[in-house]
Design an enzyme around this catalytic site. Structure first.
Site: not given
Length: 602
Positions: A2, A27, A74, A100-101, A479, A483, A486, A502, A597
């Site tokens: 948001c 964001r 969002w 926002n929240g 990482e 990448k 996502e 295993h 973001k």
């Protein structure tokens, strides 16, 4: 997650709001809207599901506005839709709110106070604006006092911007946990979730702390505590160049930010190098850390992965036992803490809600904390005892690249400074070796076309993929997998190569891509053995190996750097692999679905 922009004063209000929302697209969002008040004090709402471009298409620019609030949403409560998009209005149309929240007690508020209200959305935000409207009507309050009264009822995280039709030359704001700044201008004032949204019109900002309310007019700003006590706070100058926020000739921010990494390495060296040429951090920070018997690194996502590399440096160079924690887990299931712990928070934005939740507890417990962040003056920076900046410049793409390598580099600088005080420096000339890393990064980046071709060979249509490695290479594999998954939506996992047998090797079938990273001499032969294990079971293997450890048949041979700093260079081709795999599939590299973001809700 948001984004909010609010504006009062002279100027093209609609364009300021729309431009600001475009700068907050990084964001993450699924819908957007604005509300403006015209010269006749009539309000106009425009909102739409989709991108800011869709919103632009329906906004009436002929309206001569002097107040406005805007929002990118969002979804947390209710599906992405125009109805659920902000702004939301009270039933009588008097109040208009963006938020926002997350409101934790939205259901209780609805059941206790708003049983007779008909709602038009599924959002917790509409519940708040309906509450404000009902309080104002029943208690005959102005907008400011109705907001104050509502804030005494609301529980959760929020940044609010509110317009009252009965006071159309002013708007109100309030903050708790979610980020918001005041921007100061000549004949106007603004609020924004991030200075990036309004840096084109002002570079003068004032922080808003949790539990504060703001009254903004074109001529002034008043900050108050919820009890009505006025707060005086000096502005600061935002160190952001508006040109840094543009893509320039790049098709996507992610590619620009990958290419910027060598310069970021050199900038970090410059910022942390003293007159004698050594890397240094504040002495009071190293003193506090050397008094600790254990370091706890707290982070999320990409920052969590860089934390594992940081653990290696702090233990090998500084000789301090270190643990790495997922922030969202630590908050509600903290480990047993004894002795003198020291906490490091890794966060690109400095606003990550899960990490802040831990920091609040750490401060309650009385333990010292360091925030390593890209944003000076951010919430986690302000609230920690110490801050080290990444000096990476704005990172816009949702998928983090240069912030990851900057975090590792700053952790290396910190460990080197600690090692210099304890005599455990492993014999690394960190300035020299980081310079070599920057050159190696450039060499990898210059080989983009080859990496693009490999992405087309190994990742064209696959549903699944694996990255494997050992030691530091395993940390990079985690990482690299993040990448790829996502932004390309290829279900990718990063595994310790020795763990395949295993259980995970059961997932290998004909054509499964397995990408192996080999930069550590002591485990290189073992990882190669694991490559052969999966290849014999049908895997399509691709090897990233550093010079000196590479075979002639390896697909990517990387320039030699100091093995301890190899993650800084090794991650770059994996970033490019993710970028090109996403391009080949036709997806938006910078704005992957469902992601934000800056994750400002828990």
């Amino acid at each position: 997650m948001c984004g909010i922009v609010g504006y009062v004063g002279k100027g093209n209000v609609q364009e300021v709001l729309l431009h600001g929302l475009e700068k907050l697209e990084y964001r993450g969002y699924d819908s957007a809207g604005i509300f403006v008040v015209d010269a006749e004090n009539q309000g106009h709402v425009f909102k739409e599901k989709g991108r800011i471009a869709d919103l632009r298409a329906i906004v009436d620019r002929q309206v001569e506005a002097h107040v406005g609030i805007g929002h990118t949403r969002w979804a947390t409560h209710g599906v992405p839709s125009a109805e659920n998009a902000h702004p939301h209005q009270s039933a009588d149309g008097r109040f208009t709110l963006v938020h926002n929240g997350v409101i934790e007690n939205f259901k209780e508020i609805k059941d206790e106070y708003l049983q007779d209200v008909t709602f038009v959305s599924q959002t917790d935000t509409e519940i708040v604006v309906q509450l404000i409207g009902k309080i104002a009507a029943e208690e005959n309050l102005d907008g400011k006092e109705a907001l104050r009264r509502a804030l005494s009822i609301v529980r959760g995280s929020y940044a609010f911007a509110l317009v009252d039709a009965q006071a159309p030359d002013v708007f109100y704001a309030a903050k708790n946990k979610s980020p918001m700044l005041i921007g100061l201008g000549d004949d106007f004032n603004v609020v924004a979730s991030d200075a990036m949204a309004t840096v084109q019109i002002t570079n003068q900002y004032v922080e808003i702390h949790d539990g504060e309310m703001i009254t903004l007019t074109a001529d002034g700003v008043t900050i108050e505590k919820l009890d009505g006590k006025t707060v005086t706070r000096n502005p600061y100058t935002a160190q952001i160049d508006a040109s840094d926020l543009e893509k320039g000739t790049y098709p996507y921010y992610m590619l620009k930010e990958i290419d910027e990494q060598p310069a970021v390495m050199r900038n970090i060296i410059q910022k942390y190098q003293n007159a004698e040429g050594r890397l240094t951090v504040p002495e009071e920070l190293t003193t506090a850390m050397l008094e600790a018997d254990r370091i706890h690194i707290v982070a999320c996502g990409t920052s969590y992965h860089s934390g594992w590399v940081g653990k290696h440096y702090l233990e090998k160079i500084a000789q301090i036992p270190t643990e790495v924690h997922v922030a969202s887990e630590f908050s509600y299931n903290p480990p047993l803490l004894k002795g003198n712990p020291f906490f490091i928070f890794l966060t690109q934005s400095g606003e990550t809600a899960d990490s802040r939740q831990v920091l609040v507890k750490v401060k309650e417990w009385g333990y010292p904390a360091l925030t390593i962040t890209n944003v000076a003056g951010s919430t986690l920076s302000r609230e920690a005892d110490y801050t080290l900046l990444l000096h990476a410049g704005p990172e816009i793409a949702v998928a983090s690249t240069k912030a990851y390598t900057a975090q590792i580099a700053v952790l290396a600088v910190l460990s080197d400074a600690l090692g210099a005080r304890t005599g455990h420096d492993m014999g690394i000339d960190m300035v020299h070796e980081l310079g070599i890393v920057a050159n190696a990064m450039e060499a990898v980046i210059d080989d983009k076309e080859r990496i693009a071709a490999l992405a087309d060979i190994y990742l064209p249509n696959t549903r699944n993929a694996f990255y494997i490695g050992r030691g530091l290479d395993y940390f990079v594999s985690m990482e690299a997998a993040l990448k790829l998954k996502e932004i390309s939506y290829i279900q990718t996992e990063g595994f310790a190569a020795g763990e395949l047998k295993h259980g995970t090797i059961a997932l290998i079938e004909e054509g499964t891509p397995v990408l192996a990273i080999i930069t550590q001499a002591d485990v290189a032969s073992h990882t190669r053995g694991n490559v052969e294990e999966v290849r014999s079971r049908g895997a399509n293997t691709c090897v990233f190996a550093m010079e000196g450890l590479a075979n002639e048949n390896d697909q990517i041979i990387l320039p030699a750097v100091h093995p301890a700093l190899a993650p800084l260079m090794t991650v770059v081709p994996t970033q490019l692999m993710a970028y090109y795999a996403t391009l080949h599939r036709g997806y938006d590299v910078d704005k992957p679905r469902n992601l934000a973001k800056s994750v400002t809700v828990e």
